[in-house]
Scaffold this motif. Structure first.
Motif, PDB file in Angstrom:
ATOM      1  N   UNK A 180       0.840  -1.191   0.000  1.00 61.01           N
ATOM      2  CA  UNK A 180       0.000   0.000   0.000  1.00 61.01           C
ATOM      3  C   UNK A 180       0.879   1.246   0.000  1.00 61.01           C
ATOM      4  N   UNK A 181       0.266   2.379  -0.300  1.00 65.75           N
ATOM      5  CA  UNK A 181       1.038   3.625  -0.303  1.00 65.75           C
ATOM      6  C   UNK A 181       1.572   3.940   1.089  1.00 65.75           C
ATOM      7  N   UNK A 182       0.792   3.603   2.117  1.00 62.15           N
ATOM      8  CA  UNK A 182       1.243   3.873   3.488  1.00 62.15           C
ATOM      9  C   UNK A 182       2.481   3.047   3.817  1.00 62.15           C
ATOM     10  N   UNK A 183       2.507   1.796   3.341  1.00 62.48           N
ATOM     11  CA  UNK A 183       3.684   0.953   3.574  1.00 62.48           C
ATOM     12  C   UNK A 183       4.897   1.492   2.822  1.00 62.48           C
ATOM     13  N   UNK A 184       4.664   2.017   1.606  1.00 60.25           N
ATOM     14  CA  UNK A 184       5.780   2.600   0.845  1.00 60.25           C
ATOM     15  C   UNK A 184       6.295   3.850   1.553  1.00 60.25           C
TER      16      UNK A 184
END
Length: 481
Positions: free
Chosen positions: A450-454
């Protein structure tokens, strides 16, 4: 104690015994005196409190907010308030000093502390005595009021006049032995008419009104303190100021380069002489015998990364992780407190290395300081530089318009080109970092992160991640589910 039978300037005469009052008048204040004080305050209502329970001096409104209990100056209820706010953030017409030096019981000027009376006498001799003095009948402490020209401030309470009043209050209070914790909000009320045995006894001395600036100047002269002088302009022209600033900056840059060379050369050798270091590592402790292993390791890795950068070496993941592991092992050795070795997994250590590298590369220093004298630019000089900078911007725009292909324009384009190139390379590096993480994550978990993980992994903002992900997707460089 009954009122004295006879008054002589500066003394109270009880039959044949003369007692020193510090040249203060021992006549209790009357209604006429209080009316004159209220007229000077020029207020229709005052915020009062009937006791030291100041929470009861506020009421809760219908919308749930707290509002002060205000009392009209001509109401009988104001006389029941033993405490009152004579000043507020936006307005002050008196200067209040709370003198926390105990005397003797009685409530008269003669009961004040001898040192306080001597200082009051000195003030009165210089025509700087208080307008009102309130005395605690129990312990001889007192509060003193000086009438001043009213001063004002904005909603935030900030103004040059309020700052001047604060300086005068602090200077006079220190000299008189004031209570440093006195908030200058609620003070004893000169308008109290109740029968409390601990209420202050008030004595009006005069109705003279002073300007705060003149009073502070005279006070500093009397006490032998240094007078404030406005800094003068040190430079005869704007060009001289700019030249001086450039010289300071160049000296600071040379000194910084020299200090970095010395640091990178000697830092490792000097560590062995620091008694607080263990094998070059400063171990942090949670409590005696229990080391903060993760914090110790991270700080040591950050220190090593700074040294690598100062010496011109690459801050590789391997070098930072090695420093982290070394510090962690030392902290474990001397402060395990029964815990097993719990090094984070390699993936977390790699993330830590990238974050350390980001902290070091993004570190900035603010302001300039002369290497020789350590003197910073004054506020006047900074304002002048800002003004000349705006004028310089207008002149630069004129040069662009008059000669877009001239030497000035060419140099500016060259500088902009270098800046754009550096930004381009940095953006490419970040995009590669995002692509590499996405690919590795997909291989290990068989799904896209996910973008949050990136964001958590790379330390980039959501907007930057979105931009790089869109570019990678358009180029077909992202794995498909």
């Amino acid at each position: 104690m009954s009122l004295p039978n006879h008054y002589v300037a500066g003394t109270t005469r009880h039959t044949d015994v003369t007692l020193f009052t510090g040249d203060l008048d021992d006549t209790p204040a009357g209604y006429t005196d209080r009316d004159a004080l209220l007229a000077h305050l020029d207020r229709q209502v005052l915020h009062g409190s009937k006791s030291r329970d100041f929470a009861s001096a506020y009421l809760t409104t219908k919308d749930g907010t707290r509002a002060p209990r205000m009392y009209r100056i001509n109401s009988d209820t104001l006389g029941k308030c033993e405490y009152v706010q004579l000043t507020n953030k936006q307005y002050a017409a008196v200067m209040v000093i709370d003198i926390d030096v105990p005397g003797t019981a009685g409530g008269h000027p003669v009961n004040l502390n001898d040192e306080v009376k001597a200082k009051f006498s000195q003030l009165i001799a210089h025509n700087m005595g208080p307008a009102w003095v309130g005395i605690n009948p129990v312990n001889g402490k007192c509060q003193a009021l000086w009438l001043i020209d009213p001063i004002y401030a904005d909603v935030s309470g900030q103004s040059r006049h309020m700052a001047l009043l604060a300086a005068a209050t602090h200077t006079l209070g220190q000299w008189l032995g004031h209570d440093s914790h006195f908030a200058h909000r609620f003070s004893r009320s000169p308008f109290y008419t109740g029968d409390s045995p601990t209420a202050y006894r008030w004595y009006r001395q005069h109705h003279h009104i002073r300007r705060v600036g003149d009073f502070l100047k005279e006070l500093r002269t009397m006490t032998g303190q240094e007078q404030y002088t406005k800094p003068r302009q040190q430079f005869s022209s704007g060009r001289e100021l700019i030249t001086a600033v450039k010289t300071r900056r160049e000296e600071a840059q040379r000194f910084k380069a020299l200090s970095q060379d010395v640091e990178s050369e000697l830092a490792g050798e000097l560590d062995q002489y620091d008694p607080e270091l263990t094998q070059g590592v400063r171990v942090l402790w949670i409590r005696e015998g229990r080391a903060a292993r993760d914090e110790t390791a991270f700080r040591h890795a950050l220190k090593i990364a700074h040294r690598l950068r100062q010496s011109g070496q690459r801050m590789t993941d391997a070098a930072i992780i090695d420093a982290y592991e070394q510090a962690y092992a030392i902290a474990q050795e001397i402060g395990a407190d029964g815990r097993k070795l719990e090094l984070p997994p390699m993936r977390d250590r790699q993330t830590m290395a990238r974050r350390v590298r980001g902290y070091v590369t993004q570190a900035k220093t603010h302001g300039y300081v002369s290497a020789s004298g350590g003197k910073q630019a004054t506020a006047t000089e900074r304002k002048a530089l800002a003004t000349m900078g705006r004028r310089g911007g207008k002149k630069a725009a004129e040069r662009w318009e008059k000669d877009p292909n001239g030497e000035y324009a060419q140099k500016r384009r060259e500088t902009l080109s270098k800046t754009h190139k550096r930004k381009r390379i940095q953006g490419l590096s970040n995009r590669q970092k995002v692509g590499q993480f996405v690919t590795t994550f997909w291989i290990e978990t068989d799904r896209l992160p996910s973008w949050k993980e990136i964001q958590k992994e790379t330390g980039l903002s959501r907007a930057t991640v979105a931009r790089h992900m869109a570019t990678l997707k358009k180029a077909g460089e992202l794995p498909t589910d």
